[in-house]
Design a protein around this motif. Structure first.
Motif, PDB file in Angstrom:
ATOM      1  N   LEU A 168      33.641  39.472  43.674  1.00 47.07           N
ATOM      2  CA  LEU A 168      34.844  39.214  42.882  1.00 47.07           C
ATOM      3  C   LEU A 168      35.956  38.665  43.759  1.00 47.07           C
ATOM      4  O   LEU A 168      37.128  38.999  43.609  1.00 47.07           O
ATOM      5  CB  LEU A 168      35.298  40.489  42.157  1.00 47.07           C
ATOM      6  N   ALA A 169      35.579  37.816  44.712  1.00 43.89           N
ATOM      7  CA  ALA A 169      36.528  37.079  45.554  1.00 43.89           C
ATOM      8  C   ALA A 169      37.451  37.998  46.339  1.00 43.89           C
ATOM      9  O   ALA A 169      38.631  37.715  46.505  1.00 43.89           O
ATOM     10  CB  ALA A 169      37.334  36.098  44.706  1.00 43.89           C
ATOM     11  N   GLY A 170      36.922  39.125  46.809  1.00 43.72           N
ATOM     12  CA  GLY A 170      37.716  40.033  47.634  1.00 43.72           C
ATOM     13  C   GLY A 170      38.667  40.908  46.839  1.00 43.72           C
ATOM     14  O   GLY A 170      39.681  41.354  47.363  1.00 43.72           O
ATOM     15  N   PRO A 212      35.575  47.094  30.375  1.00 46.30           N
ATOM     16  CA  PRO A 212      34.750  46.076  29.714  1.00 46.30           C
ATOM     17  C   PRO A 212      35.585  44.980  29.043  1.00 46.30           C
ATOM     18  O   PRO A 212      35.169  43.822  29.000  1.00 46.30           O
ATOM     19  CB  PRO A 212      33.951  46.880  28.680  1.00 46.30           C
ATOM     20  N   SER A 213      36.763  45.337  28.568  1.00 46.79           N
ATOM     21  CA  SER A 213      37.623  44.342  27.912  1.00 46.79           C
ATOM     22  C   SER A 213      38.125  43.267  28.876  1.00 46.79           C
ATOM     23  O   SER A 213      38.634  42.230  28.435  1.00 46.79           O
ATOM     24  CB  SER A 213      38.815  45.037  27.242  1.00 46.79           C
ATOM     25  N   ASN A 214      37.992  43.494  30.191  1.00 49.69           N
ATOM     26  CA  ASN A 214      38.388  42.484  31.178  1.00 49.69           C
ATOM     27  C   ASN A 214      37.375  41.345  31.275  1.00 49.69           C
ATOM     28  O   ASN A 214      37.649  40.323  31.888  1.00 49.69           O
ATOM     29  CB  ASN A 214      38.581  43.103  32.560  1.00 49.69           C
ATOM     30  N   ILE A 215      36.200  41.543  30.685  1.00 48.91           N
ATOM     31  CA  ILE A 215      35.161  40.501  30.725  1.00 48.91           C
ATOM     32  C   ILE A 215      35.253  39.680  29.448  1.00 48.91           C
ATOM     33  O   ILE A 215      35.179  40.210  28.344  1.00 48.91           O
ATOM     34  CB  ILE A 215      33.759  41.128  30.883  1.00 48.91           C
ATOM     35  N   LYS A 216      35.417  38.394  29.652  1.00 48.51           N
ATOM     36  CA  LYS A 216      35.486  37.448  28.527  1.00 48.51           C
ATOM     37  C   LYS A 216      34.499  36.328  28.821  1.00 48.51           C
ATOM     38  O   LYS A 216      34.795  35.421  29.605  1.00 48.51           O
ATOM     39  CB  LYS A 216      36.909  36.920  28.371  1.00 48.51           C
ATOM     40  N   GLY A 217      33.318  36.440  28.230  1.00 48.76           N
ATOM     41  CA  GLY A 217      32.272  35.453  28.482  1.00 48.76           C
ATOM     42  C   GLY A 217      31.778  35.559  29.918  1.00 48.76           C
ATOM     43  O   GLY A 217      31.347  36.614  30.359  1.00 48.76           O
ATOM     44  N   GLU A 218      31.898  34.466  30.628  1.00 47.94           N
ATOM     45  CA  GLU A 218      31.451  34.411  32.029  1.00 47.94           C
ATOM     46  C   GLU A 218      32.584  34.704  33.005  1.00 47.94           C
ATOM     47  O   GLU A 218      32.417  34.545  34.210  1.00 47.94           O
ATOM     48  CB  GLU A 218      30.869  33.020  32.333  1.00 47.94           C
ATOM     49  N   GLN A 219      33.736  35.094  32.474  1.00 46.49           N
ATOM     50  CA  GLN A 219      34.927  35.306  33.295  1.00 46.49           C
ATOM     51  C   GLN A 219      35.327  36.778  33.319  1.00 46.49           C
ATOM     52  O   GLN A 219      35.187  37.480  32.319  1.00 46.49           O
ATOM     53  CB  GLN A 219      36.110  34.510  32.734  1.00 46.49           C
ATOM     54  N   LEU A 220      35.857  37.196  34.445  1.00 45.34           N
ATOM     55  CA  LEU A 220      36.515  38.493  34.571  1.00 45.34           C
ATOM     56  C   LEU A 220      38.000  38.182  34.718  1.00 45.34           C
ATOM     57  O   LEU A 220      38.386  37.404  35.594  1.00 45.34           O
ATOM     58  CB  LEU A 220      36.015  39.253  35.801  1.00 45.34           C
ATOM     59  N   GLY A 264      50.005  39.476  39.231  1.00 42.96           N
ATOM     60  CA  GLY A 264      49.501  38.134  38.947  1.00 42.96           C
ATOM     61  C   GLY A 264      48.214  38.192  38.144  1.00 42.96           C
ATOM     62  O   GLY A 264      47.427  39.131  38.265  1.00 42.96           O
ATOM     63  N   GLN A 265      47.997  37.190  37.333  1.00 44.90           N
ATOM     64  CA  GLN A 265      46.792  37.106  36.514  1.00 44.90           C
ATOM     65  C   GLN A 265      45.645  36.569  37.362  1.00 44.90           C
ATOM     66  O   GLN A 265      45.775  35.537  38.017  1.00 44.90           O
ATOM     67  CB  GLN A 265      47.039  36.199  35.305  1.00 44.90           C
ATOM     68  N   ILE A 266      44.518  37.265  37.364  1.00 44.33           N
ATOM     69  CA  ILE A 266      43.342  36.877  38.136  1.00 44.33           C
ATOM     70  C   ILE A 266      42.218  36.519  37.167  1.00 44.33           C
ATOM     71  O   ILE A 266      41.925  37.269  36.238  1.00 44.33           O
ATOM     72  CB  ILE A 266      42.877  38.022  39.068  1.00 44.33           C
ATOM     73  N   ASN A 267      41.583  35.378  37.396  1.00 41.06           N
ATOM     74  CA  ASN A 267      40.430  34.932  36.609  1.00 41.06           C
ATOM     75  C   ASN A 267      39.315  34.591  37.577  1.00 41.06           C
ATOM     76  O   ASN A 267      39.495  33.738  38.457  1.00 41.06           O
ATOM     77  CB  ASN A 267      40.770  33.700  35.770  1.00 41.06           C
ATOM     78  N   ILE A 268      38.174  35.244  37.424  1.00 41.20           N
ATOM     79  CA  ILE A 268      37.060  35.039  38.345  1.00 41.20           C
ATOM     80  C   ILE A 268      35.796  34.759  37.544  1.00 41.20           C
ATOM     81  O   ILE A 268      35.471  35.495  36.598  1.00 41.20           O
ATOM     82  CB  ILE A 268      36.835  36.289  39.228  1.00 41.20           C
ATOM     83  N   PHE A 269      35.080  33.718  37.933  1.00 41.57           N
ATOM     84  CA  PHE A 269      33.778  33.437  37.336  1.00 41.57           C
ATOM     85  C   PHE A 269      32.806  34.504  37.814  1.00 41.57           C
ATOM     86  O   PHE A 269      32.737  34.803  39.011  1.00 41.57           O
ATOM     87  CB  PHE A 269      33.291  32.042  37.748  1.00 41.57           C
ATOM     88  N   LEU A 298      29.505  35.768  38.972  1.00 46.00           N
ATOM     89  CA  LEU A 298      28.221  35.351  39.528  1.00 46.00           C
ATOM     90  C   LEU A 298      27.128  36.274  38.996  1.00 46.00           C
ATOM     91  O   LEU A 298      27.397  37.426  38.624  1.00 46.00           O
ATOM     92  CB  LEU A 298      28.264  35.444  41.051  1.00 46.00           C
ATOM     93  N   PRO A 299      25.878  35.814  38.969  1.00 48.92           N
ATOM     94  CA  PRO A 299      24.781  36.667  38.507  1.00 48.92           C
ATOM     95  C   PRO A 299      24.699  38.002  39.274  1.00 48.92           C
ATOM     96  O   PRO A 299      24.424  39.039  38.682  1.00 48.92           O
ATOM     97  CB  PRO A 299      23.534  35.814  38.750  1.00 48.92           C
ATOM     98  N   GLN A 300      24.972  37.957  40.575  1.00 48.23           N
ATOM     99  CA  GLN A 300      24.916  39.182  41.378  1.00 48.23           C
ATOM    100  C   GLN A 300      25.982  40.181  40.925  1.00 48.23           C
ATOM    101  O   GLN A 300      25.741  41.390  40.898  1.00 48.23           O
ATOM    102  CB  GLN A 300      25.116  38.879  42.874  1.00 48.23           C
ATOM    103  N   ALA A 301      27.161  39.678  40.576  1.00 46.24           N
ATOM    104  CA  ALA A 301      28.241  40.545  40.095  1.00 46.24           C
ATOM    105  C   ALA A 301      27.865  41.141  38.742  1.00 46.24           C
ATOM    106  O   ALA A 301      28.063  42.339  38.500  1.00 46.24           O
ATOM    107  CB  ALA A 301      29.552  39.769  39.995  1.00 46.24           C
TER     108      ALA A 301
END
Length: 168
Positions: A94-96, A107-115, A124-129, A131-134
């Motif tokens: 999750l990019a550190g 769970p509500s922090n997950i929207k599709g392929e994004q966290l 600040g608002q954080i948006n992370i793609f 990854l399959p491992q995550a």
């Protein structure tokens, strides 16, 4: 008018003598500058025209790619040890992301392929793609109010102590 460029240079030398890093000295000097910038009447002559705040050195430390692969593929015999290893891995994937933010993920922090979440430290608002491992790690622990079973109580003191214990 006791704060002049001579004072700043003397303070710089004093902090060095106390074993402070250039980064710490820069932080102290920037605080002084911010106070003077907001209160221009404190000095007759602005001392930062004659004194340059030292640039902090950023010694980025990176792990060797082979060591990283070994860590990411490592598995403990003990389930508790694996849980904390997974938390370290999820921070990486999750990019550190900071442990205090990971603790609060729902769970509500997950929207599709994004966290998506609001960072505790900066708001600040954080948006992370994701990854399959995550996704694999998230799905392993998913099922409760939070993505990871790290906290059970949102009281500030409890949360603070719990997140500090995870880091230890």
């Amino acid at each position: 008018d006791r704060i002049d460029s001579k004072f700043l240079k003397t303070f710089h030398k004093y902090l060095l003598g106390e074993g402070n890093s250039i980064t710490t000295i820069s932080l102290h000097q920037r605080c002084i500058r911010a106070i003077l910038n907001r209160n221009k009447n404190l000095v007759k002559k602005y001392p930062f025209h004659d004194y340059k705040i030292p640039a902090p050195t950023n010694n980025k430390r990176a792990i060797n790619p082979n060591d990283l692969k070994r860590i990411l593929s490592f598995h403990f015999e003990d389930a508790t040890d694996n849980f904390y290893l997974d938390i370290a891995k999820i921070s990486f994937y999750l990019a550190g992301s900071n442990i205090s933010d990971i603790c609060k993920l729902k769970p509500s922090n997950i929207k599709g392929e994004q966290l998506t979440y609001t960072r505790t430290k900066t708001n600040g608002q954080i948006n992370i793609f994701l990854l399959p491992q995550a996704k694999k790690i998230i799905n392993k622990y998913r099922g409760g109010e939070y993505l990871f079973p790290l906290i059970t109580n949102e009281e500030p003191k409890y949360f603070y102590n719990k997140s500090r214990n995870v880091v230890k």
